[in-house]
Motif scaffolding. Structure first.
Motif, PDB file in Angstrom:
ATOM      1  N   ARG A  35      39.893  37.618  42.433  1.00 28.55           N
ATOM      2  CA  ARG A  35      40.405  38.571  41.716  1.00 28.55           C
ATOM      3  C   ARG A  35      41.155  37.783  40.529  1.00 28.55           C
ATOM      4  O   ARG A  35      41.875  38.592  39.676  1.00 28.55           O
ATOM      5  CB  ARG A  35      41.214  39.368  42.422  1.00 28.55           C
ATOM      6  N   VAL A  36      41.172  36.566  40.050  1.00 25.75           N
ATOM      7  CA  VAL A  36      41.923  36.023  38.891  1.00 25.75           C
ATOM      8  C   VAL A  36      41.363  36.419  37.664  1.00 25.75           C
ATOM      9  O   VAL A  36      40.072  36.233  37.448  1.00 25.75           O
ATOM     10  CB  VAL A  36      41.963  34.538  39.127  1.00 25.75           C
ATOM     11  N   GLN A  70      42.304  28.617  27.114  1.00 25.74           N
ATOM     12  CA  GLN A  70      43.445  28.052  27.778  1.00 25.74           C
ATOM     13  C   GLN A  70      44.462  29.328  28.145  1.00 25.74           C
ATOM     14  O   GLN A  70      45.238  28.848  29.236  1.00 25.74           O
ATOM     15  CB  GLN A  70      44.124  27.326  26.558  1.00 25.74           C
ATOM     16  N   GLU A  71      44.583  30.199  27.287  1.00 21.94           N
ATOM     17  CA  GLU A  71      45.607  31.427  27.878  1.00 21.94           C
ATOM     18  C   GLU A  71      45.442  31.649  28.842  1.00 21.94           C
ATOM     19  O   GLU A  71      46.391  31.858  29.729  1.00 21.94           O
ATOM     20  CB  GLU A  71      45.417  32.435  26.737  1.00 21.94           C
ATOM     21  N   SER A  72      44.003  31.886  29.650  1.00 18.90           N
ATOM     22  CA  SER A  72      44.001  32.403  30.763  1.00 18.90           C
ATOM     23  C   SER A  72      44.435  31.553  32.068  1.00 18.90           C
ATOM     24  O   SER A  72      45.099  31.706  33.073  1.00 18.90           O
ATOM     25  CB  SER A  72      42.373  32.762  31.032  1.00 18.90           C
ATOM     26  N   ALA A  73      44.213  29.968  31.686  1.00 16.85           N
ATOM     27  CA  ALA A  73      44.558  29.049  32.533  1.00 16.85           C
ATOM     28  C   ALA A  73      46.156  28.954  32.611  1.00 16.85           C
ATOM     29  O   ALA A  73      46.826  28.932  33.707  1.00 16.85           O
ATOM     30  CB  ALA A  73      44.006  27.776  32.196  1.00 16.85           C
ATOM     31  N   ASP A  74      46.750  29.203  31.393  1.00 16.09           N
ATOM     32  CA  ASP A  74      48.218  28.885  31.350  1.00 16.09           C
ATOM     33  C   ASP A  74      48.609  30.199  32.265  1.00 16.09           C
ATOM     34  O   ASP A  74      49.886  30.060  32.858  1.00 16.09           O
ATOM     35  CB  ASP A  74      48.709  29.331  30.037  1.00 16.09           C
ATOM     36  N   ARG A  75      48.181  31.502  32.172  1.00 13.57           N
ATOM     37  CA  ARG A  75      48.742  32.480  32.794  1.00 13.57           C
ATOM     38  C   ARG A  75      48.810  32.463  34.224  1.00 13.57           C
ATOM     39  O   ARG A  75      49.511  32.871  35.102  1.00 13.57           O
ATOM     40  CB  ARG A  75      48.001  33.872  32.323  1.00 13.57           C
ATOM     41  N   ASP A  79      52.283  32.016  36.428  1.00 12.77           N
ATOM     42  CA  ASP A  79      52.548  33.465  37.197  1.00 12.77           C
ATOM     43  C   ASP A  79      51.793  33.577  38.688  1.00 12.77           C
ATOM     44  O   ASP A  79      52.312  34.532  39.281  1.00 12.77           O
ATOM     45  CB  ASP A  79      52.220  34.679  36.387  1.00 12.77           C
ATOM     46  N   SER A  80      50.840  32.832  38.921  1.00 10.91           N
ATOM     47  CA  SER A  80      50.265  33.319  40.471  1.00 10.91           C
ATOM     48  C   SER A  80      51.228  32.926  41.524  1.00 10.91           C
ATOM     49  O   SER A  80      51.590  31.799  41.751  1.00 10.91           O
ATOM     50  CB  SER A  80      48.983  32.239  40.506  1.00 10.91           C
ATOM     51  N   GLY A  81      51.125  33.826  42.348  1.00  8.14           N
ATOM     52  CA  GLY A  81      51.870  33.764  43.645  1.00  8.14           C
ATOM     53  C   GLY A  81      51.174  32.641  44.667  1.00  8.14           C
ATOM     54  O   GLY A  81      51.768  31.923  45.454  1.00  8.14           O
ATOM     55  N   LEU A  82      49.677  32.668  44.483  1.00 10.40           N
ATOM     56  CA  LEU A  82      49.172  31.527  45.191  1.00 10.40           C
ATOM     57  C   LEU A  82      49.538  30.228  44.823  1.00 10.40           C
ATOM     58  O   LEU A  82      49.669  29.346  45.587  1.00 10.40           O
ATOM     59  CB  LEU A  82      47.540  31.999  44.983  1.00 10.40           C
TER      60      LEU A  82
END
Length: 243
Positions: A35-36, A70-75, A79-82
């Motif tokens: 779901r990322v 790049q922005e998607s990877a940075d986010r 921020d990912s709890g995983l």
């Protein structure tokens, strides 16, 4: 930064409890990863012992991800709890950011990588990912050929890092390798007798059901591996505060 990028994250685990946790996440992490936002492809990967040994290395796991930008990877990494859980459970982790230069073949029926429009001539390093699903009837012949084909990697001055990774032990295997420059990789891939023989056998016998070969330009990293900053391996890449 526009253009698709790929990240490959390695995790190392020392305690038995954390090794069991990491093994379980090969199944349980799918619900979160599927779901990322901004992620177009991912693979949870185990690893093999040194020398492209097919026997599992229960201390090391990897996560391959392909991103829209790049922005998607940075986010995700911010921020990912995983990722918080993975960092907490692992004793060491290393994230390598890469731009694809070329690819051929398929992975799970698709080509996940597309060339990035803005690679840099100032970065000589090159990374390679090879991946194959081996036909069951050729398993013994394939693994019998591996020690000879990997011999040119021993003490190879152009090789900075390599690790065998995969989805299913013995059957679905991949290698990741990081090289000082393109000529170093080409010398191994196209001019070592042992590797040339394996390429010939592959074409002659057709022992793969599916295969993929891809090259990347690494341009950024985070973390460390084996307790050492990557600069000790003569890799002068921008750090996590640079883009």
């Amino acid at each position: 930064m526009t253009g698709q990028i790929t990240t490959l994250t390695f995790f190392r685990y020392k305690t038995l409890f954390n090794k069991i946790w990491a093994f379980g996440m090969m199944q349980f992490a799918h619900s979160s990863l599927s779901r990322v936002e901004g992620q177009t492809f991912y693979k949870l990967l185990g690893s093999g012992k040194a020398g492209f040994n097919p026997m599992p290395d229960w201390t090391v796991y990897a996560l391959l991800q392909v991103w829209e930008n790049q922005e998607s990877a940075d986010r995700f990494f911010a921020d990912s709890g995983l990722m918080v859980r993975y960092r907490k459970k692992s004793d060491e982790h290393w994230v390598l950011y890469m731009k694809n230069k070329m690819s051929r073949g398929r992975w799970a029926g698709k080509m996940p990588f597309s060339p990035h429009p803005a690679t840099s001539e100032d970065i000589p390093y090159v990374a390679a990912i090879t991946r194959a699903t081996i036909k069951f009837k050729f398993l013994r012949k394939f693994w019998k050929s591996v020690p000879a084909s990997q011999r040119p990697l021993n003490d190879n001055p152009g090789l900075l890092f390599t690790k065998g990774i995969g989805e299913v032990p013995f059957l679905q295997m991949a290698t990741f390798s990081l090289w000082k420059d393109q000529p170093s990789l080409d010398a191994f891939a196209y001019r070592s007798r042992e590797h040339i023989k394996v390429i010939g056998d592959t074409r002659k016998l057709g022992w793969y059901r599916e295969e993929l070969f891809s090259r990347f330009q690494p341009y950024r990293y985070e973390g460390s591996w084996k307790g050492a900053d990557l600069r000790t391996l003569d890799i002068n890449l921008p750090d996590q505060n640079q883009r």
